[in-house]
Motif scaffolding. Sequence first.
Motif, PDB file in Angstrom:
ATOM      1  N   VAL A 191      58.073  15.492  38.433  1.00 26.80           N
ATOM      2  CA  VAL A 191      58.163  16.936  38.204  1.00 26.80           C
ATOM      3  C   VAL A 191      57.240  17.687  39.152  1.00 26.80           C
ATOM      4  CG1 VAL A 191      57.699  18.807  36.561  1.00 26.80           C
ATOM      5  CG2 VAL A 191      58.884  16.755  35.801  1.00 26.80           C
ATOM      6  N   PHE A 195      59.664  20.119  41.177  1.00 25.55           N
ATOM      7  CA  PHE A 195      60.082  21.190  40.273  1.00 25.55           C
ATOM      8  C   PHE A 195      60.617  22.426  40.999  1.00 25.55           C
ATOM      9  CE2 PHE A 195      55.644  22.330  41.045  1.00 25.55           C
ATOM     10  CZ  PHE A 195      55.702  23.712  41.194  1.00 25.55           C
ATOM     11  N   LYS A 199      65.248  21.610  38.500  1.00 30.56           N
ATOM     12  CA  LYS A 199      64.782  22.169  37.226  1.00 30.56           C
ATOM     13  C   LYS A 199      65.563  21.632  36.032  1.00 30.56           C
ATOM     14  CE  LYS A 199      63.302  26.353  39.624  1.00 30.56           C
ATOM     15  NZ  LYS A 199      63.603  25.817  40.956  1.00 30.56           N
ATOM     16  N   TYR A 204      65.683  14.171  36.838  1.00 32.39           N
ATOM     17  CA  TYR A 204      64.579  13.246  36.608  1.00 32.39           C
ATOM     18  C   TYR A 204      65.033  12.009  35.835  1.00 32.39           C
ATOM     19  CZ  TYR A 204      62.156  17.383  38.155  1.00 32.39           C
ATOM     20  OH  TYR A 204      61.755  18.460  38.908  1.00 32.39           O
ATOM     21  N   LYS A 228      62.507  19.391  29.276  1.00 33.81           N
ATOM     22  CA  LYS A 228      62.878  20.674  29.906  1.00 33.81           C
ATOM     23  C   LYS A 228      61.750  21.682  29.800  1.00 33.81           C
ATOM     24  CE  LYS A 228      65.856  23.480  31.888  1.00 33.81           C
ATOM     25  NZ  LYS A 228      65.000  24.450  32.533  1.00 33.81           N
ATOM     26  N   ILE A 231      59.188  20.935  32.448  1.00 34.80           N
ATOM     27  CA  ILE A 231      59.634  21.375  33.772  1.00 34.80           C
ATOM     28  C   ILE A 231      59.468  22.878  33.904  1.00 34.80           C
ATOM     29  CG2 ILE A 231      61.595  21.495  35.362  1.00 34.80           C
ATOM     30  CD1 ILE A 231      62.704  18.977  33.860  1.00 34.80           C
ATOM     31  N   CYS A 234      55.903  24.062  34.503  1.00 35.70           N
ATOM     32  CA  CYS A 234      55.441  23.952  35.890  1.00 35.70           C
ATOM     33  C   CYS A 234      55.988  25.080  36.752  1.00 35.70           C
ATOM     34  CB  CYS A 234      55.845  22.597  36.471  1.00 35.70           C
ATOM     35  SG  CYS A 234      54.967  21.192  35.769  1.00 35.70           S
TER      36      CYS A 234
END
Length: 285
Positions: A191, A195, A199, A204, A228, A231, A234
């Motif tokens: 991630v 990222f 997204k 992943y 989720k 993600i 970030c």
Amino acid sequence: MYDRLLELADKSVSIDDNFAMVSGSINLFEQECPIHTDRNYIGFCLSGSGNVEINLKTITISKNDLFFIARHSIVFNKESSDDFRYVFFSISPEYMKDLLNDLRKYPPVFLANQNKPTLSLKDEEMEQLMTIFNLMWKHMEEEQNEHQRDIVKHLLCSILINIHRLADRNKNILESISRKEEMVRKFFNLVFENFKEAKDVSFYADKLCVSPKYLSSLVKKVVGQPAKECIDYCVILESKLMLRSSCTIQEISQELNFPNQSFFGKYFKKHTGMSPINYRKSYLK
């Protein structure tokens, strides 16, 4: 107890680019803007205190505190007392991986807990760790020889094993790293690296050869949030950092690979409750 280390303020020693030891003061710690960390940091506060923003969350580091800043964090020093003094290790991802391979029996799980990246130590505990730190520094100052690297590495392992012991006693959170926890660690590494472009959980999951549903439930079980949400966290964190800069919102949406500025604005508002423009205005007040 720390006289020699205090005398070394704002100095550092290193063997190569993978590992360094630093003795710092308020002057070294001052920053004009947030920075991204490209390695891991393990530090100890010798005196005074400092308020540090890690991933937009302010924490206070005080005397006898052990603190850890993970790679890929966003760090900003907010304010420090005049007597703020600290020492820390700077560890590259490659060197950290090498250390963890040698410490399978003593996994430093505490170091992965960025929700509370500090641990308060007793005077005698701090003295014990600083005795080893001091010895490491002396070996680092010597001319390089065939034994230096191994000696320093084993002394560092000794410190990490002690951190494992102290965190286990004080927090009771340490346990063996399972294959599932290892997968979650790999997920976060992916991630941090992807990222901006990826997204969706499916990206992943494919990289880790599992289903999106399994990955999401596994991440939630280990860290308390679905994949989720991790993600999105970030992405929003990076968005907020860029909104604090001089970048235009159009530039930010492009950097984060959104289809357009409008799509980015809706995404940001969904996760923060305000538009990018209003967030920027609130920060500048």
